[in-house]
Write a protein that holds these residues in place. Structure first.
Motif, PDB file in Angstrom:
ATOM      1  N   GLY A 118      -0.888   1.912   5.413  1.00  0.00           N
ATOM      2  CA  GLY A 118       0.269   1.048   5.187  1.00  0.00           C
ATOM      3  C   GLY A 118       1.349   1.244   6.238  1.00  0.00           C
ATOM      4  N   TRP A 136      -4.256 -10.600  -1.424  1.00  0.00           N
ATOM      5  CA  TRP A 136      -3.934  -9.567  -0.435  1.00  0.00           C
ATOM      6  C   TRP A 136      -5.074  -9.399   0.558  1.00  0.00           C
ATOM      7  CZ3 TRP A 136      -1.932  -5.604  -4.570  1.00  0.00           C
ATOM      8  CH2 TRP A 136      -0.697  -6.046  -5.057  1.00  0.00           C
ATOM      9  N   ALA A 160       0.799   4.001  -2.991  1.00  0.00           N
ATOM     10  CA  ALA A 160       0.405   5.373  -2.666  1.00  0.00           C
ATOM     11  C   ALA A 160       1.376   6.420  -3.190  1.00  0.00           C
ATOM     12  CB  ALA A 160       0.273   5.521  -1.149  1.00  0.00           C
ATOM     13  N   PHE A 201       0.817  -1.213   0.000  1.00  0.00           N
ATOM     14  CA  PHE A 201       0.000   0.000   0.000  1.00  0.00           C
ATOM     15  C   PHE A 201       0.850   1.263   0.000  1.00  0.00           C
ATOM     16  CE2 PHE A 201      -3.470  -2.757   0.201  1.00  0.00           C
ATOM     17  CZ  PHE A 201      -4.592  -2.024  -0.132  1.00  0.00           C
ATOM     18  N   GLU A 260      -4.099   5.204   1.752  1.00  0.00           N
ATOM     19  CA  GLU A 260      -3.249   4.033   1.517  1.00  0.00           C
ATOM     20  C   GLU A 260      -1.916   4.175   2.241  1.00  0.00           C
ATOM     21  OE1 GLU A 260      -4.471   2.521  -2.952  1.00  0.00           O
ATOM     22  OE2 GLU A 260      -3.039   4.165  -2.777  1.00  0.00           O
ATOM     23  N   ASP A 272      -5.390  -9.161  -5.882  1.00  0.00           N
ATOM     24  CA  ASP A 272      -6.054  -8.384  -4.834  1.00  0.00           C
ATOM     25  C   ASP A 272      -6.769  -9.292  -3.839  1.00  0.00           C
ATOM     26  OD1 ASP A 272      -5.104  -6.082  -5.996  1.00  0.00           O
ATOM     27  OD2 ASP A 272      -7.047  -5.307  -6.604  1.00  0.00           O
ATOM     28  N   ILE A 306      -7.674  -1.319   5.010  1.00  0.00           N
ATOM     29  CA  ILE A 306      -7.030  -1.901   3.829  1.00  0.00           C
ATOM     30  C   ILE A 306      -7.945  -2.925   3.171  1.00  0.00           C
ATOM     31  CG2 ILE A 306      -5.147  -3.454   3.138  1.00  0.00           C
ATOM     32  CD1 ILE A 306      -3.290  -1.695   4.870  1.00  0.00           C
ATOM     33  N   LEU A 318      -9.387  -2.926  -0.596  1.00  0.00           N
ATOM     34  CA  LEU A 318      -9.198  -4.055  -1.506  1.00  0.00           C
ATOM     35  C   LEU A 318     -10.524  -4.537  -2.092  1.00  0.00           C
ATOM     36  CD1 LEU A 318      -6.389  -5.961   0.403  1.00  0.00           C
ATOM     37  CD2 LEU A 318      -6.224  -5.033  -1.919  1.00  0.00           C
ATOM     38  N   CYS A 331      -3.191   1.212 -10.180  1.00  0.00           N
ATOM     39  CA  CYS A 331      -2.863   0.758  -8.827  1.00  0.00           C
ATOM     40  C   CYS A 331      -1.526   1.284  -8.311  1.00  0.00           C
ATOM     41  CB  CYS A 331      -2.849  -0.769  -8.782  1.00  0.00           C
ATOM     42  SG  CYS A 331      -4.342  -1.531  -9.422  1.00  0.00           S
TER      43      CYS A 331
END
Length: 166
Positions: free
Chosen positions: A71, A135, A31, A27, A67, A132, A87, A91, A112
């Motif tokens: 993160g 994750w 970002a 993330f 993000e 994704d 998060i 997602l 992304c």
């Protein structure tokens, strides 16, 4: 307690930490280029044709900072469950957005990891949805697992505790 239970108890904090570092790193990496080039990210968002154009710029400004903050806090272990929830919410939003664009036949880059990184990627594909989803499973492990002993949250809790036990 079985040998498996002992092994799991010993490994769980390290698995949680590894997932936190990996997911937080993803993330943060996503970002930074978006923060550096908000205009390109806004174009990526608009390409999905989900949000009204009046909200595209707001999302392009707010989302990368969310993000980044989530993160960083996930990696250091501050409010891990809350960061994992944030998060995971992002997602799910990304998965739905990618699926929506694919179902409309929109040929676009994901957006992304910023415009430059996207040039090397294959755009909106089932592989991106699966990535994704993987994750998301990591995030669910963090969210639903036991509190991590290797975190800033744990250190703060120990400082508040009168006996400082682990």
């Amino acid at each position: 307690m079985s040998a498996f239970d002992r092994l799991r108890a010993r490994c769980e904090p390290w698995i949680d930490l590894a997932f936190r570092i990996f997911l937080g790193g993803v993330f943060i990496a996503a970002a930074v280029p978006k923060i550096a080039d908000v205009e390109a990210f806004a174009i990526s968002i608009a390409t999905y044709q989900i949000l009204p154009l009046s909200l595209v710029n707001l999302q392009a400004i707010v989302l990368p900072w969310l993000e980044l903050i989530a993160g960083v806090l996930l990696i250091v272990g501050l409010r891990c469950k809350a960061q994992a929830l944030i998060i995971n919410g992002m997602l799910v939003m990304f998965i739905v957005a990618i699926y929506s664009a694919m179902s409309k036949g929109i040929q676009a880059q994901c957006g992304c990891f910023g415009a430059e990184a996207e040039a090397a990627m294959n755009g909106l594909t089932w592989a991106k949805i699966m990535e994704d989803t993987g994750w998301l499973l990591m995030g669910l492990y963090i969210l639903l697992g036991s509190p991590n002993r290797i975190s800033l949250d744990r250190w703060i809790e120990q400082r508040r505790s009168p006996n400082g036990d682990l």
